[in-house]
Each structure stands twice: as structure tokens, then as C-alpha cells.
Scaffold this motif. Structure first.
Motif, PDB file in Angstrom:
ATOM      1  N   PRO A 213      36.523  46.864  34.758  1.00 35.78           N
ATOM      2  CA  PRO A 213      37.038  45.637  35.700  1.00 35.78           C
ATOM      3  C   PRO A 213      36.050  44.856  35.918  1.00 35.78           C
ATOM      4  O   PRO A 213      34.724  45.305  35.930  1.00 35.78           O
ATOM      5  N   ASP A 214      36.287  43.585  36.727  1.00 33.13           N
ATOM      6  CA  ASP A 214      35.189  42.815  37.292  1.00 33.13           C
ATOM      7  C   ASP A 214      34.709  43.390  38.546  1.00 33.13           C
ATOM      8  O   ASP A 214      33.845  43.381  39.066  1.00 33.13           O
ATOM      9  N   VAL A 215      35.709  43.792  39.235  1.00 32.15           N
ATOM     10  CA  VAL A 215      35.758  44.352  40.884  1.00 32.15           C
ATOM     11  C   VAL A 215      36.305  45.670  40.899  1.00 32.15           C
ATOM     12  O   VAL A 215      37.488  45.540  40.267  1.00 32.15           O
ATOM     13  N   ARG A 377      30.697  34.628  48.165  1.00 32.00           N
ATOM     14  CA  ARG A 377      30.250  35.992  48.387  1.00 32.00           C
ATOM     15  C   ARG A 377      30.080  36.936  47.148  1.00 32.00           C
ATOM     16  O   ARG A 377      29.021  37.273  46.828  1.00 32.00           O
ATOM     17  N   LEU A 378      30.841  36.627  46.387  1.00 30.13           N
ATOM     18  CA  LEU A 378      31.060  37.201  45.015  1.00 30.13           C
ATOM     19  C   LEU A 378      29.981  36.837  44.260  1.00 30.13           C
ATOM     20  O   LEU A 378      28.816  37.629  43.838  1.00 30.13           O
ATOM     21  N   SER A 397      32.655  40.749  56.513  1.00 26.97           N
ATOM     22  CA  SER A 397      34.236  41.229  56.693  1.00 26.97           C
ATOM     23  C   SER A 397      34.571  41.972  55.438  1.00 26.97           C
ATOM     24  O   SER A 397      35.590  43.085  55.520  1.00 26.97           O
ATOM     25  N   THR A 398      34.352  41.683  54.368  1.00 30.13           N
ATOM     26  CA  THR A 398      34.389  42.692  53.326  1.00 30.13           C
ATOM     27  C   THR A 398      32.893  42.608  52.444  1.00 30.13           C
ATOM     28  O   THR A 398      32.503  41.865  51.768  1.00 30.13           O
ATOM     29  N   THR A 399      32.468  43.969  52.550  1.00 31.55           N
ATOM     30  CA  THR A 399      30.999  44.208  52.175  1.00 31.55           C
ATOM     31  C   THR A 399      31.136  44.350  50.590  1.00 31.55           C
ATOM     32  O   THR A 399      31.958  44.857  50.164  1.00 31.55           O
ATOM     33  N   LEU A 400      30.277  43.712  49.936  1.00 30.47           N
ATOM     34  CA  LEU A 400      30.276  43.650  48.466  1.00 30.47           C
ATOM     35  C   LEU A 400      29.004  44.455  47.978  1.00 30.47           C
ATOM     36  O   LEU A 400      27.830  44.329  48.629  1.00 30.47           O
ATOM     37  N   VAL A 409      31.531  44.982  40.215  1.00 29.74           N
ATOM     38  CA  VAL A 409      30.951  44.852  41.878  1.00 29.74           C
ATOM     39  C   VAL A 409      32.090  45.520  42.712  1.00 29.74           C
ATOM     40  O   VAL A 409      33.365  45.470  42.225  1.00 29.74           O
ATOM     41  N   ARG A 410      31.612  46.275  43.653  1.00 29.28           N
ATOM     42  CA  ARG A 410      32.220  47.118  44.390  1.00 29.28           C
ATOM     43  C   ARG A 410      32.723  46.413  45.781  1.00 29.28           C
ATOM     44  O   ARG A 410      31.682  45.964  46.350  1.00 29.28           O
ATOM     45  N   VAL A 411      33.930  46.633  46.206  1.00 27.94           N
ATOM     46  CA  VAL A 411      34.346  46.223  47.604  1.00 27.94           C
ATOM     47  C   VAL A 411      34.574  47.151  48.737  1.00 27.94           C
ATOM     48  O   VAL A 411      35.422  48.056  48.206  1.00 27.94           O
ATOM     49  N   ASN A 412      34.111  47.115  49.781  1.00 26.86           N
ATOM     50  CA  ASN A 412      34.487  48.127  50.637  1.00 26.86           C
ATOM     51  C   ASN A 412      35.668  47.761  51.324  1.00 26.86           C
ATOM     52  O   ASN A 412      35.785  46.666  52.198  1.00 26.86           O
ATOM     53  N   PRO A 413      36.722  48.585  51.379  1.00 24.41           N
ATOM     54  CA  PRO A 413      38.171  48.379  52.009  1.00 24.41           C
ATOM     55  C   PRO A 413      38.037  48.891  53.503  1.00 24.41           C
ATOM     56  O   PRO A 413      39.179  48.514  54.135  1.00 24.41           O
TER      57      PRO A 413
END
Length: 484
Positions: A213-215, A377-378, A397-400, A409-413
Motif C-alpha cells: 500500500p501507499d500508507v 505532511r505526506l 496530530s498524526t505522526t508520519l 509511509v506509516r501513520v501513528n493512530p
């Protein structure tokens, strides 16, 4: 794990799937899921309730119309407001009228929305680019002024599905019902702030999507699988030793917080290399720490370094950053270390490097404006990873988190606004540094550390402080490592 794909990839997967299914099958599946979500929000008194559909052109509007027809057949009073009456999905429009729904033009939007219990946003969806056109923007403002809860179809209108950017007016949803897979904009701010609760409806797209995936956004089980667990024969050195070069006479607290995060990060030992009173302060708070008053290169053997929090900007601080970057071990650079690093030095390293800037620091590293980083951000986190040939963790607010060489790219939820407090980033740096020392890759250490940090921020008694976030980490570890 939640995965997200760009619009181009989603469109190709949809085309491949539609070629094997009867015409209209995907739209019927999407409409059924959308109608079910709307019915859930309306609750047991849905009979006689009022739903307004904001209908744009194309399939997004068709999804809204077919879902509206389903709701109308269950006793809901459904009114469709057409943004472009000449470009409405004909099959969806016929279905809604056959079910007893009403259709009005944009001039009647205010009256319709004022009486609505729920609004369905089917204006643009994932095909929208560059913000809403004036007539659609006016509809978005009308809905916002009335304060009616909104369900977005696939994606809130006005946000960019691929980048998470928001250009101008956009619909702010309470719930977004997305189809087939998540889209990057649903997981990344600022667009993510407009999405509300995201519900994924399976329309059978999975087998048509590529493996990468992309993210991605990891979940509890994914992070738990990454966390180090000591074996029976493990000693403190096998568990990993992390070095911390942080703090100064002016900011001794940064050293304490970074060391505290490192001690809670799973490493077997923490070596602190610092000047002046900071070492004494660290030892008084954490007697487990191995304190050295000299430069980092003389602190002893470590398996990873953290450098930068509260370090200052004098020649000794600069020398400490250079010392650490010359070590042939993974290095995390934060705060003052980001201002003092030499880009060429970072790019030339053979051991992994992890940069952890906030938006302002990222702007300085990229030579751009903070506003641009926050809006994109991305793109910004990918640019950091590429420019410095390092793993980049962009706080917010969303750490990438992006790795050099590409990949998802990983997103911290797990982030929370309570983490916007002095010293919180110092704790995060120490925590991730310890995970690096245990042997995790820079990408995995950054992912796991940010996830733990976010959960600890939620768990710490409000209002959270950096020290209470540190104190909450053991409970977070216990929760994730608890057998299912």
C-alpha cells in the motif's frame, strides 16, 4: 493493520473487479454499506427522520442516491440536493424518486438542511482535486452553519484523497464511509480531521489491490508483534544498551526526560553522556543510569544513540552531535541536534539514522515554510527521508514515518492533544532510541515507540505532563504484551 491506497490504484482495482461482475454490483454494495451506516446513526427512531443528500456528479453522487433510496424504503424522508442538476447519476436519481424521495436544486439547500437530522455528503468523493468549486463550497458552508451531523461518501468533499491536503472549504464529517480500502487522506491530517469516524465497507476490492500500500496505520496486535521480549538467557547487554546525549546546564530536565523514556523503552541499560549538572540530575532521578561526564565517544559501548534534546547550541553541543553521528550504530537525532547536524554527514552514514522533527524543524531541514509542511505532511515526510537518506518521523496530530528508499509511509493512530506539552518529545526520543538498541529497524522502532507514546499520553491523568507520560508507559507495555 489499516492500509491505504492512492486514487489511481483504487480506480484500477475497481475497473478490474467490475469487469468480472454484473453492471452496477459495486455501486449496489457501496450503497448498501452507506445506507446501513446512516441507519445506525439515525437510531431506532429512523422512521420519519429527515435525511438530506448533497449530490454531485458521477459515481459518488450515485452512491448517495442509491443509499437514499434504500433509506426511503425504510420510512426515512429523503431529499436530494443536486449540485449540478444536469449531471446527476440517472440510475440513482430514478431509484430515489421511485422510492418516494424528493429532488431539489441548490437554491433550496438551506431550507432542506435546516430541517435535516442527517446530511449525506456525496458532492465529490475521491475524484475531487484542488478544493471545492464555488457552488459546492457554498453547500459545505451551509451544512457547517446548521451544525447537522454529516456522513461523507468515501471521502469528505474538498479534501485530497492522496495527500491529505485541504484547499479551501471542505465538508467536515461525523462519519466517513469509505469503500474497498482506506485512502491516504483519511489517515493523514489536515484531511483526517475532516473525516470523523472512518468506517470501511468491503466491496470485494482486496484481491485486486497490490501487495504494497501507499500508507499503513498499525494497530495493537501489529505493534505488540514488534516489541522486544527478553528470553531466558538474556542479560542486560543482549537486551541492548542505548546512549543518550542530551540536556545542558540550561535544560537539565531534557536529559532526565530522555533518559526516563529510554529506561522505559526495553533496553538493558542506558548510558548518559552529558555536561555540567545534567548528569547529577539524571543520576538523582534514575540511579540505574550509567553516567559519563565526557563526550559521547568516551561513554562506553552502546548499540544506539539518542542525541539532541535540550543540548543547546554551543561548540560542545555541536561536537557531541558530530561524535554521535560518527558512531557506527543507529542514531536518533532530535531537537537541538537537528539544528546542529551536517546534512552531508547524515547522508554519508552507513548505519541507520532517524530524524524526528516537528513541523517547524522539518521546514528548516527542507528549506521551506512551516505552513507548507503542515499542509503537505505526506509529501514533507517523504522529502525528508529522500533528502537526508534517513528514516524521518514527522511529529504532529498524526505522526508520519517514512523510510529512505520509499515504501509505505506509516501513520501513528494513537496520538492525543495531551501530548502537546513541554518535554513530551524528549520522552519519545529516549523511548525510540531504546527500541533501536534492542535491534529493531529504524522504521519499526519509530513506529512502535510513537504508538506506545501515544497510548501513554492517553493513559496519563489529564492534564498530561511529560513525566506522567513516562510513568504511564509500563501499563501500556503490559497491555500490549498481555496474552490474547
Amino acid at each position: 493493520m489499516r492500509t491505504a491506497y492512492r486514487v489511481e490504484t483504487v480506480r484500477a482495482a475497481e475497473q478490474a473487479l467490475m469487469a468480472r461482475l454484473p453492471e452496477g454490483t459495486l455501486m449496489a454494495r457501496a450503497a448498501a454499506g452507506l445506507a446501513a451506516a446512516c441507519a445506525d446513526l439515525l437510531g431506532p427512531r429512523r422512521y420519519g427522520s429527515r435525511v438530506v443528500l448533497l449530490v454531485g456528479s458521477g459515481d459518488n453522487g450515485g452512491d448517495a442516491l442509491y443509499a437514499g433510496a434504500r433509506l426511503a424504503r425504510r420510512g426515512v424522508a429523503v431529499t436530494a440536493v443536486t449540485v449540478r442538476p444536469d449531471r446527476v447519476h440517472p440510475g440513482g436519481l430514478a431509484a430515489l424518486r421511485a422510492a418516494g424521495g424528493r429532488v431539489v436544486g441548490p437554491e433550496d439547500a438551506g431550507r432542506a438542511v435546516a430541517r435535516a437530522d442527517l446530511v449525506v455528503d456525496g458532492i465529490t468523493g475521491i475524484g475531487g482535486r484542488g478544493g471545492l468549486r464555488p457552488e459546492a463550497g457554498e453547500l459545505a458552508r451551509t451544512v457547517a452553519e446548521r451544525g447537522v451531523p454529516v456522513v461523507a461518501v468515501d471521502l469528505p468533499s474538498g479534501v485530497d484523497a492522496d495527500t491529505g491536503e485541504v484547499a479551501g472549504p471542505a465538508v467536515r464529517a461525523a462519519v466517513t464511509v469509505t469503500f474497498g480500502t482506506h485512502k491516504p487522506g483519511l489517515l493523514i491530517d489536515p484531511a483526517g480531521e475532516y473525516a470523523g469516524e472512518v468506517r470501511l465497507v468491503d466491496i470485494g476490492l482486496g484481491p485486486e489491490l497490490p501487495a504494497e500500500p501507499d500508507v499503513v496505520a498499525l494497530e495493537d496486535a501489529d505493534v505488540a508483534a514488534l516489541l522486544p521480549r527478553p528470553a531466558a538467557e538474556t542479560d542486560k547487554y543482549r537486551r541492548g544498551v542505548v546512549g543518550v546525549a542530551a540536556g545542558s546546564a540550561r535544560y537539565p530536565g531534557a536529559a532526565v526526560l530522555a533518559v526516563g523514556g529510554a529506561l522505559r523503552g526495553g533496553a538493558g541499560a542506558v548510558r548518559y553522556a552529558g555536561r555540567g549538572p545534567a548528569g547529577t540530575t539524571v543520576l538523582a532521578r534514575y540511579p540505574e543510569t550509567l553516567v559519563s561526564g565526557g563526550p559521547p565517544r568516551k561513554a562506553g559501548r552502546v548499540q544506539a544513540w539518542v542525541v539532541g534534546p535540550g543540548l543547546g547550541d554551543d561548540p560542545e553541543a555541536r561536537a557531541a552531535v558530530t561524535d554521535v553521528l560518527e558512531a557506527d550504530v543507529p542514531v536518533l537525532v532530535d531537537a537541538d541536534g537537528l539544528r546542529l547536524l551536517d546534512a552531508g554527514h547524515v547522508r554519508a552514514r552507513t548505519a541507520p539514522t532517524l530524524l524526528t522533527p516537528h513541523a517547524g524543524e522539518a521546514a528548516a531541514l527542507l528549506g521551506t515554510e512551516r505552513r507548507r509542511v503542515e499542509e503537505s505532511r505526506l509529501a514533507s515526510v517523504r522529502a525528508l527521508a529522500e533528502r537526508y537518506r534517513a528514516t524521518a518521523l514527522l511529529k504532529g496530530s498524526t505522526t508520519l514515518i517514512a523510510a529512505p528508499g520509499g515504501g509505505p509511509v506509516r501513520v501513528n493512530p494513537t496520538g492525543t492533544p495531551w501530548l502537546a506539552t513541554a518535554g513530551s518529545g524528549d520522552v519519545l526520543s529516549g523511548l525510540i532510541g531504546a527500541l533501536l538498541a534492542t535491534g529493531l529497524t529504524a522504521l519499526d522502532a519509530a513506529t512502535a515507540g510513537t504508538y506506545l507514546h501515544g497510548l501513554a499520553g492517553r493513559l496519563a491523568p489529564p492534564p498530561a505532563m511529560a513525566s506522567t507520560v513516562t510513568e504511564a508507559l509500563p501499563e501500556v507495555w503490559a497491555r500490549l504484551l498481555r496474552p490474547a
